[in-house]
Design a protein around this motif. Structure first.
Motif: not given
Lengths: 326, 327
Positions: B283, B302, B267, B295, B293, B304, B281
């Protein structure tokens, strides 16, 4: 386009931090300072941009309408070195580290007493909705502080012994703005930072205020035959206004035109000279040559020696009086 | 003093950026709150479109947040301004501001009756009593060097605070409001969570999570996750513990039973705080990139998008509102 610019700036700043600075902090066991270091990378990068902006504005002006020819490249190069040391964040960083611990202790003590320090916005709630107005007020307040610091630099002999380096330059250009003794710079950072804390300047706005004042200062030192006219001269410090301060009559405690950004302080306190046709030669012939044309190290060393003599003067006088008495 | 960097253009750029649409769309009902610590604002995103819904200006710098126990109010600390902001999490409406000493990190006890606030800069920990309406300061403790994150014992009797600059964790009794003990855990500890009678501590000055036994005050295990181990976030379904590492820019997935690292997600951008959407997911705020991001922990993919400078705390506030784990 604007979004792209902002994103690109943040990406560059982030890349430098992630690739170079953060690994170094980690290796040195300084990760607790990571967030502050991140902000300082931005500050240093912006300092670089600031130097470029000042150069792009001032250099063509100096070429277009110089007051005097550039004959002393060596002393200009020394001034450029001063600028690099100051604007790329080294001195402000040292001051910040010193203030950070002090402020943390002080505000901890205050909080312990139950009193929460006010800010300009809590005192005048309307400023919450007018952040640019708040910023302008912070600039005005800090400019006022700078006016008085400048006056004291000329008023007190020990302080003048340091500030004289700034006034020794006979080849004044926009680079001369940062030509200061390192101790004078530290005192200046302490002064500026203390006022900023006292009036509660937001950390995010602090560098903006610094930039505004610095650009104004650089412009005011430019070797350009430029006056802002009868009204403009009273609103903003011009190269002409400040050149008078650097003339022979500007030295010591009887100087004129101390303002950094706003001439109104000189106006109010009777130190303004608005003669618009005057562009005197700069420098102080009473100062030693090494302060005018010496290297950075020679100038710093001369400053320390003069400071020592200035601080010892009262004792020598006292001893002299003592001998006479007996 | 924390000297923040900014540009003269930045406020203008930020204002103009607000006018520009954000790309991408995702499922999920609710609002996402992003605390832009370097831009002095709270950005409110529509979770389904990811478009900015509003931007709440703050005075100085916002870092962390907490939902009230009933989930009806979002508290955001503006540390530099000595203010706490109270926001309706369902609408993004600013309800009120209250003067309060340097709120950096904050969290409610499991029973919802205590709010602990750390003051990183002032080396203080404040313990407040919360009656559902107002905060009442019960105790202010002066502690050595940079109190950072906090965690509670499930019986509500102790709060644990990491002290970044002294490399320790301090346990504070919520009955006597006095420190009980201090234990060395490793250089620059940051995030801390309670997990199965142990404390898991992210060791930011190193590359691991320390497993601290609060009974013996000994570190009994170190789990390697990546340099700059920062904060820990148990998934809402309890199946994973996510650990952010800011130097190696990764998120490590820990098995909650064995505490073994099962997977690593790259990341880039200095992952810091994490919140979860209903799809599971993550954040994530990317501190050094001015982005967040989103993810997918299954695929590791990911996306963004740009937010503000130095985004720190983040919350996915689901609709209808409910109490949630905050960071």
């Amino acid at each position: 386009m604007i979004n792209w610019l902002q994103d690109a700036w943040d990406s560059m700043n982030g890349w430098i931090f992630e690739m170079l600075v953060q690994p170094a902090l980690y290796a040195l066991g300084l990760m607790a300072w990571a967030e502050d270091a991140f902000e300082w990378i931005d500050f240093a990068l912006f300092g670089l941009l600031q130097v470029l902006v000042v150069y792009v504005i001032c250099r063509p002006l100096e070429a277009w309408k110089p007051v005097e020819p550039r004959t002393d490249s060596r002393s200009i190069r020394t001034d450029i070195l001063y600028t690099c040391l100051t604007r790329l964040g080294l001195l402000p960083l040292l001051a910040f580290i010193a203030f950070s611990a002090l402020e943390s202790r002080l505000s901890g003590l205050l909080a312990g007493s139950g009193w929460v320090p006010p800010t300009l916005e809590t005192l005048f709630p309307i400023l919450r909705d007018w952040p640019l107005l708040a910023l302008a007020l912070y600039v005005v307040a800090l400019d006022f502080g700078e006016y008085w610091r400048h006056r004291f630099q000329h008023r007190f002999s020990w302080w003048w012994s340091l500030h004289a380096i700034h006034h020794a330059q006979r080849q004044m250009t926009f680079w001369t703005d940062d030509r200061n003794h390192i101790l004078d710079d530290l005192i200046g950072a302490f002064w500026f930072g203390a006022i900023a804390l006292l009036i509660g300047v937001p950390p995010g706005q602090f560098p903006i205020v610094v930039v505004i004042l610095r650009v104004a200062e650089a412009m005011s030192h430019a070797n350009v035959r430029l006056s802002f006219g009868p009204v403009g001269e009273r609103l903003l410090v011009s190269p002409r206004f400040h050149r008078l301060h650097h003339g022979e009559l500007g030295a010591g405690r009887d100087g004129k035109n101390y303002g950094v950004l706003l001439p109104v302080w000189d106006w109010l306190f009777g130190t303004a000279d608005f003669r618009r046709d005057l562009f005197p030669e700069t420098g102080d012939p009473r100062l030693p040559e090494e302060m005018a044309t010496g290297s950075w190290l020679q100038q710093q060393s001369a400053g320390f020696r003069r400071l020592g003599r200035a601080l010892m003067r009262p004792f020598r006088r006292g001893a002299g009086r003592g001998r006479r008495a007996y | 003093m924390k000297l923040r960097s900014a540009t003269i253009l930045r406020p203008l750029l930020g204002a103009l950026a607000m006018l520009l649409p954000l790309a991408g769309a995702a499922e999920g009902q609710g609002l996402v709150y992003v605390l832009n610590s370097g831009d002095a604002n709270i950005q409110v995103l529509d979770a389904s479109t990811r478009q900015q819904k509003s931007r709440i200006p703050v005075l100085r710098e916002v870092h962390h947040l907490a939902l009230t126990p009933d989930g009806s109010t979002l508290m955001v600390g503006d540390s530099g301004a000595n203010e706490m902001l109270f926001i309706n999490p369902a609408t993004g409406e600013l309800l009120k501001r209250e003067t309060l000493s340097n709120p950096y990190h904050l969290g409610f006890s499991p029973d919802g009756r205590t709010l602990t606030i750390t003051s990183l800069r002032r080396d203080q920990v404040d313990i407040y009593r919360w009656d559902g309406q107002a905060l009442q300061l019960a105790k202010r403790l002066d502690l050595p060097d940079m109190p950072s994150h906090l965690a509670y014992r499930p019986d509500n009797k102790v709060v644990y605070v990491t002290l970044q600059a002294s490399g320790t964790v301090v346990a504070i009794s919520l009955e006597t409001l006095e420190p009980l003990w201090t234990a060395d855990v490793g250089p620059e500890p940051a995030g801390i969570v309670w997990h199965k009678d142990r404390l898991l501590v992210g060791i930011m000055g190193s590359d691991h999570v320390a497993v601290l036994d609060p009974d013996t005050q000994a570190v009994e295990r170190r789990i390697s996750v990546g340099r700059g181990a920062h904060a820990l976030f148990p998934a809402p379904d309890g199946k994973t513990i996510y650990v952010t590492s800011r130097v190696d820019s990764r998120i490590t997935l820990l098995d909650p039973n064995s505490l073994e690292a099962t997977r690593t997600l790259n990341v880039p951008g200095g992952p810091d705080c994490v919140t979860f959407d209903p799809q599971g997911r993550l954040w994530v705020t990317l501190r050094w990139k001015g982005r967040i991001g989103i993810v997918d922990p299954v695929t590791g993919a990911m996306e963004t998008q740009r937010v503000g400078r130095s985004p720190h705390g983040i919350l996915f506030a689901v609709t209808p509102p409910q109490a949630a784990v905050t960071n």
